[in-house]
Motif scaffolding. Structure first.
Motif, PDB file in Angstrom:
ATOM      1  N   LYS A   1       0.837  -1.206   0.000  1.00 55.73           N
ATOM      2  CA  LYS A   1       0.000   0.000   0.000  1.00 55.73           C
ATOM      3  C   LYS A   1       0.874   1.260   0.000  1.00 55.73           C
ATOM      4  CE  LYS A   1      -4.441  -1.487   1.956  1.00 55.73           C
ATOM      5  NZ  LYS A   1      -4.415  -2.930   1.653  1.00 55.73           N
TER       6      LYS A   1
ATOM      7  N   ALA B   1       2.145   1.661  -3.484  1.00 53.92           N
ATOM      8  CA  ALA B   1       1.087   2.141  -4.387  1.00 53.92           C
ATOM      9  C   ALA B   1       0.882   3.648  -4.195  1.00 53.92           C
ATOM     10  CB  ALA B   1      -0.214   1.391  -4.128  1.00 53.92           C
ATOM     11  N   PHE B   2       0.957   4.090  -2.954  1.00 54.48           N
ATOM     12  CA  PHE B   2       0.860   5.529  -2.661  1.00 54.48           C
ATOM     13  C   PHE B   2       1.986   6.291  -3.371  1.00 54.48           C
ATOM     14  CE2 PHE B   2       2.529   8.728   0.567  1.00 54.48           C
ATOM     15  CZ  PHE B   2       1.762   9.783   0.095  1.00 54.48           C
TER      16      PHE B   2
ATOM     17  N   ASN C   1       1.271   6.438  -7.067  1.00 59.50           N
ATOM     18  CA  ASN C   1       0.200   7.397  -7.364  1.00 59.50           C
ATOM     19  C   ASN C   1       0.689   8.835  -7.216  1.00 59.50           C
ATOM     20  OD1 ASN C   1      -2.007   5.762  -8.128  1.00 59.50           O
ATOM     21  ND2 ASN C   1      -2.361   5.183  -6.006  1.00 59.50           N
TER      22      ASN C   1
ATOM     23  N   THR D   1      -4.416   9.352  -5.593  1.00 56.76           N
ATOM     24  CA  THR D   1      -3.466   9.533  -4.489  1.00 56.76           C
ATOM     25  C   THR D   1      -4.210   9.621  -3.160  1.00 56.76           C
ATOM     26  OG1 THR D   1      -2.007  10.706  -6.020  1.00 56.76           O
ATOM     27  CG2 THR D   1      -1.510  10.911  -3.667  1.00 56.76           C
TER      28      THR D   1
ATOM     29  N   SER E   1      -5.198   6.353  -1.941  1.00 49.78           N
ATOM     30  CA  SER E   1      -4.065   5.659  -1.314  1.00 49.78           C
ATOM     31  C   SER E   1      -3.908   6.080   0.139  1.00 49.78           C
ATOM     32  CB  SER E   1      -2.758   5.969  -2.052  1.00 49.78           C
ATOM     33  OG  SER E   1      -2.669   5.234  -3.239  1.00 49.78           O
TER      34      SER E   1
ATOM     35  N   CYS F   1      -5.009   3.248   3.265  1.00 49.32           N
ATOM     36  CA  CYS F   1      -4.071   2.805   4.293  1.00 49.32           C
ATOM     37  C   CYS F   1      -4.560   3.225   5.683  1.00 49.32           C
ATOM     38  CB  CYS F   1      -2.694   3.386   4.009  1.00 49.32           C
ATOM     39  SG  CYS F   1      -1.354   2.318   4.553  1.00 49.32           S
TER      40      CYS F   1
END
Ligand code: ASC
Length: 128
Positions: A84, A87-88, A91, A114, A117, A121
């Motif tokens: 995660k 991925a943030f 993004n 974004t 993300s 989380c």
């Protein structure tokens, strides 16, 4: 290489604070709460992309104790947490690229991705 667990907590919270400030200002522009300034927006997007790489270092083992909203689940589900976080970062990097264009739809979409993300989380790994 933090001396105390609290130093690691403070480090990641500082990074998140800087991210929130920069991201929040982009949100204010996209929501029309202030005029859209492409140059400032792009600078903020670059800031967030760079800053997104910082918090991970502060999530040292055992740092769910103390002045933190971090849940122990971060360390029991570390692979998912790391995915995660990654991925943030992806993004945020895409948002910085989109912000170089004048494509408002692409900018808005990248901004929303974004933000998802961030929230995705927080929903799982942050105390509410
Ligand atoms: C922010 C902020 C977050 C995210 C999240 C997006 O500005 O501080 O944690 O956006 O609310 O859904």
């Amino acid at each position: 290489n933090f001396k105390e667990t609290d130093d690691a907590i403070h480090y990641r919270q500082s990074a998140f604070g800087l991210i929130a400030h920069n991201f929040g200002d982009m949100g204010a522009m996209l929501k029309g709460k202030k005029p859209f300034d492409a140059e400032v927006f792009a600078m903020r997007a670059q800031n967030v992309a760079a800053l997104s790489k910082l918090p991970a270092e502060g999530f040292v083992a055992g740092s769910d104790k103390g002045h933190t909203d971090a849940l122990a689940k971060i360390w029991s589900d570390k692979a998912d947490f790391d995915a995660k976080m990654s991925a943030f970062q992806d993004n945020a990097a895409k948002l910085a690229v989109a912000a170089q264009s004048s494509d408002q739809n692409a900018i808005k979409q990248a901004f929303m991705n974004t933000g998802k993300s961030c929230k995705g989380c927080h929903d799982v790994y942050k105390k509410d």
